[in-house]
Design an enzyme around this catalytic site. Sequence first.
Site, short mmCIF file in Angstrom:
data_model
loop_
_atom_site.label_atom_id
_atom_site.label_comp_id
_atom_site.label_asym_id
_atom_site.label_seq_id
_atom_site.Cartn_x
_atom_site.Cartn_y
_atom_site.Cartn_z
N CYS A 65 58.42 23.29 39.21
CA CYS A 65 57.67 23.32 40.53
C CYS A 65 56.34 22.83 40.31
CB CYS A 65 57.62 24.78 41.00
SG CYS A 65 56.87 25.97 40.14
N HIS A 98 64.82 32.30 19.56
CA HIS A 98 64.19 33.95 19.22
C HIS A 98 64.69 34.78 20.52
CE1 HIS A 98 61.03 33.23 15.98
NE2 HIS A 98 62.03 32.27 15.77
#
Length: 157
Positions: A65, A98
């Site tokens: 966006c 992670h």
Amino acid sequence: MRIALGCDHGGFPLKAKVAEVVKSCGHEIVDLGTDSSCSVDYPDYGLTGGLAIARREADRAILLCGSGIGISVAANKVPGVRAGVCHDTYSAHQGVEHDDMNVLCLGARIVGEALALEIVQSFLNARYTNEERHARRLAKLLEIERRANSGEWTQAS
């Protein structure tokens, strides 16, 4: 991998270039629209991208966006989605490695095309490490999601 790709009008100018990178990396695209620069609402595309992940129609998603923020907020409302706004390559791979981030959100009005495409490559090439500390933290995130979706925190005591 199957990569869902969606955007609102703000992200549309970058969408075709992102699609080229995804394909050149050997991945399949699940096109979620939009298909023009006509004004549309980012929540619709954030939801569609999130549902593609939740329904396992795609392994990961890339949502665009103007800022990356609105579409990220919308996608993160869908259980199972871990969407992050990344405007640098480190965050794009570290978020996967992670945090098991499964949706990359980019602001097409924030980053230039060349950097955006490097970020996409970094996201696509990254793999979750499943190291103990990361698995422990991911389990905590999933527990937060479970409790929030059960209404546990919104019920009167």
